[in-house]
Design an enzyme around this catalytic site. Sequence first.
Site, PDB file in Angstrom:
ATOM      1  N   SER A 106       0.789  -1.225   0.000  1.00 27.17           N
ATOM      2  CA  SER A 106       0.000   0.000   0.000  1.00 27.17           C
ATOM      3  C   SER A 106       0.823   1.277   0.000  1.00 27.17           C
ATOM      4  O   SER A 106       0.309   2.330  -0.380  1.00 27.17           O
ATOM      5  CB  SER A 106      -0.955   0.004   1.194  1.00 27.17           C
ATOM      6  OG  SER A 106      -0.247  -0.079   2.414  1.00 27.17           O
ATOM      7  N   HIS A 131      -6.230  -3.982  -0.275  1.00 25.93           N
ATOM      8  CA  HIS A 131      -6.176  -2.890  -1.248  1.00 25.93           C
ATOM      9  C   HIS A 131      -6.424  -3.384  -2.675  1.00 25.93           C
ATOM     10  O   HIS A 131      -5.937  -2.783  -3.631  1.00 25.93           O
ATOM     11  CB  HIS A 131      -4.822  -2.182  -1.173  1.00 25.93           C
ATOM     12  CG  HIS A 131      -4.666  -1.307   0.031  1.00 25.93           C
ATOM     13  ND1 HIS A 131      -5.108  -0.003   0.070  1.00 25.93           N
ATOM     14  CD2 HIS A 131      -4.125  -1.557   1.246  1.00 25.93           C
ATOM     15  CE1 HIS A 131      -4.837   0.524   1.251  1.00 25.93           C
ATOM     16  NE2 HIS A 131      -4.244  -0.402   1.986  1.00 25.93           N
ATOM     17  N   LYS A 166     -12.445  -0.601   2.953  1.00 28.93           N
ATOM     18  CA  LYS A 166     -11.803   0.157   1.872  1.00 28.93           C
ATOM     19  C   LYS A 166     -12.756   0.204   0.672  1.00 28.93           C
ATOM     20  O   LYS A 166     -13.743   0.919   0.709  1.00 28.93           O
ATOM     21  CB  LYS A 166     -10.431  -0.435   1.554  1.00 28.93           C
ATOM     22  CG  LYS A 166      -9.437  -0.238   2.699  1.00 28.93           C
ATOM     23  CD  LYS A 166      -8.058  -0.761   2.374  1.00 28.93           C
ATOM     24  CE  LYS A 166      -7.032  -0.367   3.424  1.00 28.93           C
ATOM     25  NZ  LYS A 166      -7.290  -0.906   4.777  1.00 28.93           N
TER      26      LYS A 166
END
Length: 398
Positions: free
Chosen positions: A185, A213, A244
């Site tokens: 990330s 992610h 997320k």
Amino acid sequence: MRGEFYQQLTNDLETARAEGLFKEERIITSAQQADITVADGSHVINFCANNYLGLANHPDLIAAAKAGMDSHGFGMASVRFICGTQDSHKELEQKLAAFLGMEDAILYSSCFDANGGLFETLLGAEDAIISDALNHASIIDGVRLCKAKRYRYANNDMQELEARLKEAREAGARHVLIATDGVFSMDGVIANLKGVCDLADKYDALVMVDDSHAVGFVGENGRGSHEYCDVMGRVDIITGTLGKALGGASGGYTAARKEVVEWLRQRSRPYLFSNSLAPAIVAASIKVLEMVEAGSELRDRLWANARQFREQMSAAGFTLAGADHAIIPVMLGDAVVAQKFARELQKEGIYVTGFFYPVVPKGQARIRTQMSAAHTPEQITRAVEAFTRIGKQLGVIA
């Protein structure tokens, strides 16, 4: 003695401030979206949220969350194995497993808990864990809780991974597990899962991927880095978050074969001793998966935004890290420059965060930008123009 303890904390806080390492929590007074309102009442464009699909404030999710509370209540007031499992929890677990191409899934309060409750539950002192050097803190902490022998390999370095696999096998490890982020990330780099899985096959090792992610927007159908790398069916364990791309609220999960998930239900301490995920989050997360599977519109918009930002920033002369991801780090090198750059951008209405040591290596300070499907092309152009003006003022670009 107690006075010394509090004085030590005071000294440590003062040192952090003096070294520019103190983390300030900036206040947002609006919902999380592309255009947010901050404490002084000004509007800024947010380029540092994990809101990849722009769903954090989507009306359909808000409606689903409200409906979930109406039908299933506000909270569970229990852990799963006592009286904290509703039909919607099982439905979400089944939908997550199916979406990821896995047999089963188990919900946690967060992905940090999923990783924290994974390794010690499945592995013992006779086993080995081989972890990428840039893995997320939750993997690092989870591995620390486990008695298995620990090995580390340089980021995405398949030659070094193979060397560690040989070491583990030569040391007589019973079970060997390779642990890696699906996307690193801080760099916006997708892991070489094809190489990882090939080596896992060669040395009879298990593969675990934290895909926080990636799930929802990476890969042709948004299933994650294992889809992007064409290794679906070859990854043994996937952990991830609902906080997320999948709505941005909270909650995590582990997806794997049924026997792995069933053992986690029996022994994983964060699962056994944490309250069940709130009904509103469960209901909204089910809706998110339906939206993601319904079509590629949000993903297409996200990738168009990422391409536009990368192309325009590169043309302006900036050095960018990563590739093929919505995380686009703008490399600045110096920590002081990164902090000043971020402050000046906020004055221009662009909301970002500077990252520097110890979060990233010394000399590799950066502003990590994150694209969202909620951004408009005009907002991205405005951000690039602000970056360019400040970059010239600070001597970052000519």
